[in-house]
Write a protein that holds these residues in place. Sequence first.
Motif, mmCIF file in Angstrom:
data_model
loop_
_atom_site.group_PDB
_atom_site.id
_atom_site.type_symbol
_atom_site.label_atom_id
_atom_site.label_comp_id
_atom_site.label_asym_id
_atom_site.label_seq_id
_atom_site.Cartn_x
_atom_site.Cartn_y
_atom_site.Cartn_z
ATOM 1 N N GLU A 1 0.826 -1.217 0.000
ATOM 2 C CA GLU A 1 0.000 0.000 0.000
ATOM 3 C C GLU A 1 0.853 1.256 0.000
ATOM 4 O O GLU A 1 0.547 2.215 -0.717
ATOM 5 C CB GLU A 1 -0.953 0.003 1.193
ATOM 6 C CG GLU A 1 -1.953 1.128 1.181
ATOM 7 C CD GLU A 1 -3.007 1.002 0.088
ATOM 8 O OE1 GLU A 1 -3.729 1.994 -0.140
ATOM 9 O OE2 GLU A 1 -3.131 -0.058 -0.539
ATOM 10 N N HIS A 2 1.923 1.266 0.777
ATOM 11 C CA HIS A 2 2.824 2.419 0.790
ATOM 12 C C HIS A 2 3.378 2.674 -0.614
ATOM 13 O O HIS A 2 3.373 3.807 -1.101
ATOM 14 C CB HIS A 2 3.989 2.194 1.761
ATOM 15 C CG HIS A 2 3.659 2.398 3.192
ATOM 16 N ND1 HIS A 2 3.048 1.426 3.954
ATOM 17 C CD2 HIS A 2 3.862 3.459 4.010
ATOM 18 C CE1 HIS A 2 2.886 1.883 5.181
ATOM 19 N NE2 HIS A 2 3.375 3.116 5.249
ATOM 20 N N TYR A 3 3.865 1.611 -1.244
ATOM 21 C CA TYR A 3 4.440 1.743 -2.590
ATOM 22 C C TYR A 3 3.375 2.215 -3.577
ATOM 23 O O TYR A 3 3.598 3.156 -4.346
ATOM 24 C CB TYR A 3 5.037 0.409 -3.033
ATOM 25 C CG TYR A 3 5.643 0.457 -4.417
ATOM 26 C CD1 TYR A 3 6.912 0.992 -4.622
ATOM 27 C CD2 TYR A 3 4.954 -0.021 -5.519
ATOM 28 C CE1 TYR A 3 7.471 1.041 -5.887
ATOM 29 C CE2 TYR A 3 5.501 0.017 -6.786
ATOM 30 C CZ TYR A 3 6.753 0.552 -6.966
ATOM 31 O OH TYR A 3 7.301 0.619 -8.224
ATOM 32 N N TYR A 4 2.222 1.574 -3.558
ATOM 33 C CA TYR A 4 1.140 1.903 -4.490
ATOM 34 C C TYR A 4 0.720 3.373 -4.345
ATOM 35 O O TYR A 4 0.611 4.092 -5.342
ATOM 36 C CB TYR A 4 -0.043 0.971 -4.235
ATOM 37 C CG TYR A 4 -1.249 1.263 -5.097
ATOM 38 C CD1 TYR A 4 -1.302 0.824 -6.409
ATOM 39 C CD2 TYR A 4 -2.334 1.970 -4.594
ATOM 40 C CE1 TYR A 4 -2.401 1.076 -7.205
ATOM 41 C CE2 TYR A 4 -3.439 2.224 -5.381
ATOM 42 C CZ TYR A 4 -3.472 1.776 -6.686
ATOM 43 O OH TYR A 4 -4.562 2.040 -7.470
ATOM 44 N N GLN A 5 0.503 3.812 -3.122
ATOM 45 C CA GLN A 5 0.080 5.204 -2.901
ATOM 46 C C GLN A 5 1.173 6.185 -3.327
ATOM 47 O O GLN A 5 0.888 7.209 -3.947
ATOM 48 C CB GLN A 5 -0.305 5.437 -1.437
ATOM 49 C CG GLN A 5 -1.519 4.673 -0.971
ATOM 50 C CD GLN A 5 -2.800 5.045 -1.705
ATOM 51 O OE1 GLN A 5 -2.922 6.094 -2.328
ATOM 52 N NE2 GLN A 5 -3.775 4.158 -1.637
ATOM 53 N N ALA A 6 2.426 5.880 -3.039
ATOM 54 C CA ALA A 6 3.534 6.770 -3.394
ATOM 55 C C ALA A 6 3.695 6.896 -4.903
ATOM 56 O O ALA A 6 3.980 7.984 -5.420
ATOM 57 C CB ALA A 6 4.833 6.273 -2.758
ATOM 58 N N MET A 7 3.492 5.793 -5.616
ATOM 59 C CA MET A 7 3.702 5.800 -7.062
ATOM 60 C C MET A 7 2.637 6.583 -7.822
ATOM 61 O O MET A 7 2.773 6.838 -9.016
ATOM 62 C CB MET A 7 3.775 4.376 -7.609
ATOM 63 C CG MET A 7 5.010 3.606 -7.181
ATOM 64 S SD MET A 7 6.550 4.428 -7.650
ATOM 65 C CE MET A 7 7.178 4.929 -6.061
ATOM 66 N N ARG A 8 1.605 7.027 -7.137
ATOM 67 C CA ARG A 8 0.591 7.888 -7.774
ATOM 68 C C ARG A 8 1.175 9.255 -8.146
ATOM 69 O O ARG A 8 0.592 9.968 -8.943
ATOM 70 C CB ARG A 8 -0.581 8.132 -6.827
ATOM 71 C CG ARG A 8 -1.449 6.946 -6.593
ATOM 72 C CD ARG A 8 -2.571 7.300 -5.641
ATOM 73 N NE ARG A 8 -3.492 6.202 -5.517
ATOM 74 C CZ ARG A 8 -4.781 6.333 -5.301
ATOM 75 N NH1 ARG A 8 -5.318 7.528 -5.172
ATOM 76 N NH2 ARG A 8 -5.546 5.273 -5.202
ATOM 77 N N PHE A 9 2.312 9.572 -7.570
ATOM 78 C CA PHE A 9 2.878 10.916 -7.709
ATOM 79 C C PHE A 9 4.268 10.880 -8.328
ATOM 80 O O PHE A 9 5.028 9.943 -8.116
ATOM 81 C CB PHE A 9 2.944 11.587 -6.333
ATOM 82 C CG PHE A 9 1.616 11.597 -5.624
ATOM 83 C CD1 PHE A 9 0.688 12.583 -5.885
ATOM 84 C CD2 PHE A 9 1.284 10.586 -4.734
ATOM 85 C CE1 PHE A 9 -0.550 12.570 -5.263
ATOM 86 C CE2 PHE A 9 0.052 10.559 -4.105
ATOM 87 C CZ PHE A 9 -0.874 11.556 -4.372
ATOM 88 N N SER A 10 4.596 11.931 -9.043
ATOM 89 C CA SER A 10 5.932 12.070 -9.630
ATOM 90 C C SER A 10 6.893 12.755 -8.668
ATOM 91 O O SER A 10 8.107 12.587 -8.781
ATOM 92 C CB SER A 10 5.850 12.887 -10.932
ATOM 93 O OG SER A 10 5.046 12.211 -11.858
ATOM 94 N N LYS B 1 -3.833 6.035 -14.525
ATOM 95 C CA LYS B 1 -4.837 5.033 -14.900
ATOM 96 C C LYS B 1 -4.239 3.954 -15.802
ATOM 97 O O LYS B 1 -4.657 2.811 -15.764
ATOM 98 C CB LYS B 1 -6.047 5.678 -15.580
ATOM 99 C CG LYS B 1 -6.952 6.403 -14.615
ATOM 100 C CD LYS B 1 -7.578 5.408 -13.663
ATOM 101 C CE LYS B 1 -8.455 6.069 -12.635
ATOM 102 N NZ LYS B 1 -8.800 5.176 -11.535
ATOM 103 N N LYS B 2 -3.234 4.307 -16.578
ATOM 104 C CA LYS B 2 -2.590 3.350 -17.480
ATOM 105 C C LYS B 2 -1.613 2.427 -16.747
ATOM 106 O O LYS B 2 -1.395 1.303 -17.176
ATOM 107 C CB LYS B 2 -1.840 4.079 -18.592
ATOM 108 C CG LYS B 2 -2.729 4.804 -19.565
ATOM 109 C CD LYS B 2 -1.901 5.516 -20.609
ATOM 110 C CE LYS B 2 -2.781 6.355 -21.514
ATOM 111 N NZ LYS B 2 -1.989 7.158 -22.439
ATOM 112 N N VAL B 3 -1.014 2.920 -15.664
ATOM 113 C CA VAL B 3 0.058 2.162 -15.017
ATOM 114 C C VAL B 3 -0.298 1.583 -13.648
ATOM 115 O O VAL B 3 0.476 0.809 -13.097
ATOM 116 C CB VAL B 3 1.348 3.016 -14.877
ATOM 117 C CG1 VAL B 3 1.839 3.481 -16.231
ATOM 118 C CG2 VAL B 3 1.158 4.164 -13.913
ATOM 119 N N GLU B 4 -1.454 1.897 -13.107
ATOM 120 C CA GLU B 4 -1.737 1.482 -11.731
ATOM 121 C C GLU B 4 -1.742 -0.033 -11.538
ATOM 122 O O GLU B 4 -1.286 -0.537 -10.517
ATOM 123 C CB GLU B 4 -3.024 2.107 -11.200
ATOM 124 C CG GLU B 4 -4.295 1.614 -11.809
ATOM 125 C CD GLU B 4 -5.522 2.255 -11.176
ATOM 126 O OE1 GLU B 4 -5.608 2.331 -9.939
ATOM 127 O OE2 GLU B 4 -6.393 2.686 -11.942
#
Length: 159
Positions: A42-51, A83-86
Amino acid sequence: MPLFAHVNENAHFFSMNDAAHDWSRTSNHAFELEGVNWPSVEHYYQAMRFSDESYREQIRQADLKQAIKLGKAWFKKKRSDWKKVETVVMTRALYTKFKTHPELSDSLLATGEEKLIESSLYDHFWGCGRDQRGDNHYGQVLMNIRAKLRQEITPNTPE
């Protein structure tokens, strides 16, 4: 077609948000990815939402509840390609988690060919939704990881 999809008796239902379940994205199974230690998927997933690297780091260092809150912040600009990479981001994190913790791989492999279904009543993307017609992407990701792990154990050998 009936309102509710036929329940598959050979399916394994679980919740991706149940931190007590080993396959959950919120379970306390740290792993290293891209040279960084992540406390949970979850930490990784949430962090990767942002550049923004500093914001990613803020999410990585937060406790789970705060990481989720930071990841869902409406005032922060998310990646334009999110949306393309999640699904790819989730797959990378989960695969790395399973490779890091062999006991998790064993439990996933022990499901054989069971269909894995994320049982969220409200999430039709990651889960099956209330009517079980959702996309079940989380279950699909886990089944793909299971197939990959199985392939790594018994690679195709030429005859």
